[in-house]
Motif scaffolding. Structure first.
Motif, PDB file in Angstrom:
ATOM      1  N   ASP A  61      32.767   7.347 -80.884  1.00 12.22           N
ATOM      2  CA  ASP A  61      31.607   6.457 -80.808  1.00 12.22           C
ATOM      3  C   ASP A  61      31.645   5.633 -79.525  1.00 12.22           C
ATOM      4  O   ASP A  61      30.603   5.423 -78.863  1.00 12.22           O
ATOM      5  N   GLN A  62      32.838   5.159 -79.166  1.00 11.58           N
ATOM      6  CA  GLN A  62      32.971   4.391 -77.918  1.00 11.58           C
ATOM      7  C   GLN A  62      32.653   5.256 -76.705  1.00 11.58           C
ATOM      8  O   GLN A  62      31.978   4.812 -75.755  1.00 11.58           O
ATOM      9  N   LEU A  63      33.140   6.510 -76.730  1.00 11.89           N
ATOM     10  CA  LEU A  63      32.866   7.421 -75.618  1.00 11.89           C
ATOM     11  C   LEU A  63      31.371   7.731 -75.538  1.00 11.89           C
ATOM     12  O   LEU A  63      30.816   7.862 -74.416  1.00 11.89           O
ATOM     13  N   GLU A  64      30.732   7.865 -76.721  1.00 15.38           N
ATOM     14  CA  GLU A  64      29.285   8.113 -76.700  1.00 15.38           C
ATOM     15  C   GLU A  64      28.539   6.956 -76.030  1.00 15.38           C
ATOM     16  O   GLU A  64      27.584   7.166 -75.253  1.00 15.38           O
ATOM     17  N   GLN A  65      28.935   5.732 -76.296  1.00 17.02           N
ATOM     18  CA  GLN A  65      28.306   4.567 -75.654  1.00 17.02           C
ATOM     19  C   GLN A  65      28.539   4.598 -74.144  1.00 17.02           C
ATOM     20  O   GLN A  65      27.628   4.319 -73.352  1.00 17.02           O
ATOM     21  N   LYS A  66      29.777   4.951 -73.764  1.00 14.80           N
ATOM     22  CA  LYS A  66      30.086   5.021 -72.332  1.00 14.80           C
ATOM     23  C   LYS A  66      29.283   6.128 -71.661  1.00 14.80           C
ATOM     24  O   LYS A  66      28.791   5.966 -70.523  1.00 14.80           O
ATOM     25  N   VAL A  67      29.137   7.280 -72.372  1.00 17.03           N
ATOM     26  CA  VAL A  67      28.363   8.387 -71.811  1.00 17.03           C
ATOM     27  C   VAL A  67      26.898   7.969 -71.655  1.00 17.03           C
ATOM     28  O   VAL A  67      26.247   8.264 -70.619  1.00 17.03           O
ATOM     29  N   GLN A  95      32.084  10.450 -62.890  1.00 15.21           N
ATOM     30  CA  GLN A  95      32.400   9.593 -64.039  1.00 15.21           C
ATOM     31  C   GLN A  95      31.641  10.056 -65.291  1.00 15.21           C
ATOM     32  O   GLN A  95      32.213  10.139 -66.384  1.00 15.21           O
ATOM     33  N   THR A  96      30.350  10.395 -65.092  1.00 11.06           N
ATOM     34  CA  THR A  96      29.545  10.863 -66.232  1.00 11.06           C
ATOM     35  C   THR A  96      30.091  12.188 -66.760  1.00 11.06           C
ATOM     36  O   THR A  96      30.216  12.381 -67.996  1.00 11.06           O
ATOM     37  N   HIS A  97      30.429  13.088 -65.870  1.00  9.11           N
ATOM     38  CA  HIS A  97      30.966  14.394 -66.266  1.00  9.11           C
ATOM     39  C   HIS A  97      32.300  14.234 -67.016  1.00  9.11           C
ATOM     40  O   HIS A  97      32.544  14.883 -68.044  1.00  9.11           O
ATOM     41  N   LYS A  98      33.122  13.359 -66.465  1.00  9.72           N
ATOM     42  CA  LYS A  98      34.434  13.118 -67.089  1.00  9.72           C
ATOM     43  C   LYS A  98      34.266  12.547 -68.497  1.00  9.72           C
ATOM     44  O   LYS A  98      34.944  12.966 -69.448  1.00  9.72           O
ATOM     45  N   LEU A  99      33.340  11.588 -68.638  1.00  9.50           N
ATOM     46  CA  LEU A  99      33.135  10.996 -69.963  1.00  9.50           C
ATOM     47  C   LEU A  99      32.571  12.017 -70.948  1.00  9.50           C
ATOM     48  O   LEU A  99      32.934  12.020 -72.138  1.00  9.50           O
ATOM     49  N   GLN A 100      31.698  12.909 -70.493  1.00  8.25           N
ATOM     50  CA  GLN A 100      31.149  13.948 -71.370  1.00  8.25           C
ATOM     51  C   GLN A 100      32.246  14.910 -71.849  1.00  8.25           C
ATOM     52  O   GLN A 100      32.276  15.324 -73.013  1.00  8.25           O
ATOM     53  N   ILE A 101      33.156  15.267 -70.906  1.00  3.01           N
ATOM     54  CA  ILE A 101      34.284  16.144 -71.283  1.00  3.01           C
ATOM     55  C   ILE A 101      35.177  15.439 -72.304  1.00  3.01           C
ATOM     56  O   ILE A 101      35.598  16.031 -73.311  1.00  3.01           O
ATOM     57  N   GLU A 102      35.480  14.166 -72.059  1.00  2.00           N
ATOM     58  CA  GLU A 102      36.318  13.410 -72.989  1.00  2.00           C
ATOM     59  C   GLU A 102      35.642  13.300 -74.366  1.00  2.00           C
ATOM     60  O   GLU A 102      36.320  13.379 -75.406  1.00  2.00           O
ATOM     61  N   LEU A 103      34.314  13.119 -74.356  1.00  2.00           N
ATOM     62  CA  LEU A 103      33.592  13.033 -75.630  1.00  2.00           C
ATOM     63  C   LEU A 103      33.670  14.355 -76.391  1.00  2.00           C
ATOM     64  O   LEU A 103      33.903  14.364 -77.610  1.00  2.00           O
ATOM     65  N   ARG A 104      33.459  15.477 -75.675  1.00  4.82           N
ATOM     66  CA  ARG A 104      33.564  16.786 -76.342  1.00  4.82           C
ATOM     67  C   ARG A 104      34.967  17.014 -76.909  1.00  4.82           C
ATOM     68  O   ARG A 104      35.132  17.512 -78.017  1.00  4.82           O
ATOM     69  N   MET A 105      35.983  16.670 -76.093  1.00 10.99           N
ATOM     70  CA  MET A 105      37.369  16.824 -76.550  1.00 10.99           C
ATOM     71  C   MET A 105      37.640  15.920 -77.766  1.00 10.99           C
ATOM     72  O   MET A 105      38.316  16.335 -78.714  1.00 10.99           O
ATOM     73  N   SER A 106      37.098  14.709 -77.740  1.00  9.00           N
ATOM     74  CA  SER A 106      37.294  13.792 -78.854  1.00  9.00           C
ATOM     75  C   SER A 106      36.641  14.333 -80.122  1.00  9.00           C
ATOM     76  O   SER A 106      37.240  14.278 -81.210  1.00  9.00           O
ATOM     77  N   ARG A 107      35.394  14.836 -79.964  1.00  8.34           N
ATOM     78  CA  ARG A 107      34.714  15.399 -81.141  1.00  8.34           C
ATOM     79  C   ARG A 107      35.429  16.652 -81.645  1.00  8.34           C
ATOM     80  O   ARG A 107      35.466  16.895 -82.864  1.00  8.34           O
TER      81      ARG A 107
END
Length: 379
Positions: A61-67, A95-107
């Protein structure tokens, strides 16, 4: 010798069966305990996995907000492209790409943890069912073990009793043949011999009457009459031994009283007979059985106990007959089985046929008490 070997073999088989069931019970118990330990471990893993899932949800959820924030910034940069340097634009994109990758990995981690959680829950349900089944089986096997230990180990004794009954049956056949031989001898030596003598006497009376005086012939007739009386007495005695006629004509109470009086007179033993409510007639099957049981118990006391006094008590109630035979003889050890004790076995058999009970209480030097209880049923 062969009988002892068979009994030992049977005991060994029964002991092996009991041991096998006990081992099976232990194995099922161990399976249940292992399942319980695994269940507790999985329960801890489930709790930990649920916590990780919660953490991953928060992290996602935090990563989604950051994305979302990064995408908004990327949108601003794209709209005012000329205001930002190339370095700033690249930094926003990366930064946006990195956060999207982290969000996918988190999910993805969250998904794997959820699957792990569901798998643990399924395994816990299976283990719970397994533990319940193991517990149920242990309970059932405990019941079986109790049955084996309390009842089934008596199979040896039951078989021994069956063998005794078989021997008793053979003994009855032998006794019947011996009784026939005895009756044959008694009839030959007693009534048959006397009848032959009477026949000779009758011829002698005829010759005396023709060749001598009438007085001598009457004297021979008197002698012959004595022989007829004696023969009649012997025949009646034999008939009484087979079945007392008084039992059919007069009933149980007078027959027992007469029998005990004869035993008392012949053996010089004091017999105290008490009868309560015993005047009414019973079904013939009860009268015969109760007389024979009393006869057997008294004869056993006379033959083996050497008593000075025997007390016989007969009580006829509404639905029960109770007979007790007590002697002050030498007694015996009831825990020691005597070989060929067919009299006692026969008494037990006769009582069991009437759905009754018989108990023997005796101590060496303190006499013996036989207690017989027979229920009275209609029909």
């Amino acid at each position: 010798m062969g009988k002892k070997i068979e009994d030992k073999a049977l005991d060994r088989i029964i002991n092996e069966m009991v041991e096998a069931v006990e081992n099976s019970k232990d194995e099922i118990f161990y399976i249940g305990e292992e399942s319980r330990m695994e269940y507790e471990q999985l329960l801890a893993d489930l709790q930990l996995t649920k916590e990780k899932v919660g953490d991953m949800i928060k992290e996602g959820d935090q990563l989604e907000q950051k994305v979302r924030y990064s995408k908004m910034r990327l949108s601003d940069v794209s709209r005012d492209f000329d205001r930002y340097s190339e370095e700033e634009i690249r930094e926003v994109y990366e930064q946006t790409h990195k956060l999207q990758i982290e969000l996918r990995m988190s999910r993805e981690k969250e998904k794997l943890l959820r699957e792990r959680r569901d798998e643990i829950q399924r395994r816990l349900q299976g283990l719970e069912l397994k533990m319940k089944r193991a517990e149920g089986l242990v309970g059932k096997i405990s019941v079986v073990l109790n049955y084996l230990n309390d009842d089934f180990k008596q199979v040896s004794q039951l078989i021994i009793d069956a063998k005794e009954k078989q021997e008793f049956g053979l003994k009855i056949i032998e006794a019947q043949e011996e009784e026939r031989r005895r009756l044959s001898r008694e009839m030959h030596d007693g009534p048959a011999q006397m009848l032959a003598n009477i026949l000779l006497r009758s011829e002698l009376v005829d010759r005396t009457f023709r060749e001598r005086s009438t007085e001598e012939a009457l004297l021979e007739i008197q002698n012959m009459r004595k022989m007829v009386r004696s023969s009649l007495y012997e025949v009646r005695r034999i008939i009484y031994d087979l079945r007392p006629m008084a039992l059919d004509d007069l009933g149980l109470l007078p027959t027992i009283r007469k029998y005990l009086a004869n035993i008392e007179e012949f053996n010089n033993i004091h017999i105290d007979f008490t009868a309560l409510k015993a005047e009414k007639r019973l079904d013939p099957k009860y009268e015969v059985a109760l007389f024979r049981l009393t006869q057997e118990a008294v004869q056993n006391a006379v033959k083996h106990a050497e008593p000075s006094t025997i007390k016989v008590r007969l009580e006829v109630m509404q639905e029960l007959v109770v007979i007790s035979i007590i002697d002050d003889g030498k007694g015996f050890d009831v825990t020691v089985k005597k070989e060929n004790s067919f009299g006692i076995i026969g008494m037990r058999e006769r009582v069991e046929m009437l759905d009754g009970t018989i108990a023997f209480h005796s101590e060496i030097g303190k006499g013996t008490r036989v207690l017989i209880k027979v229920p009275l049923t209609e029909g």
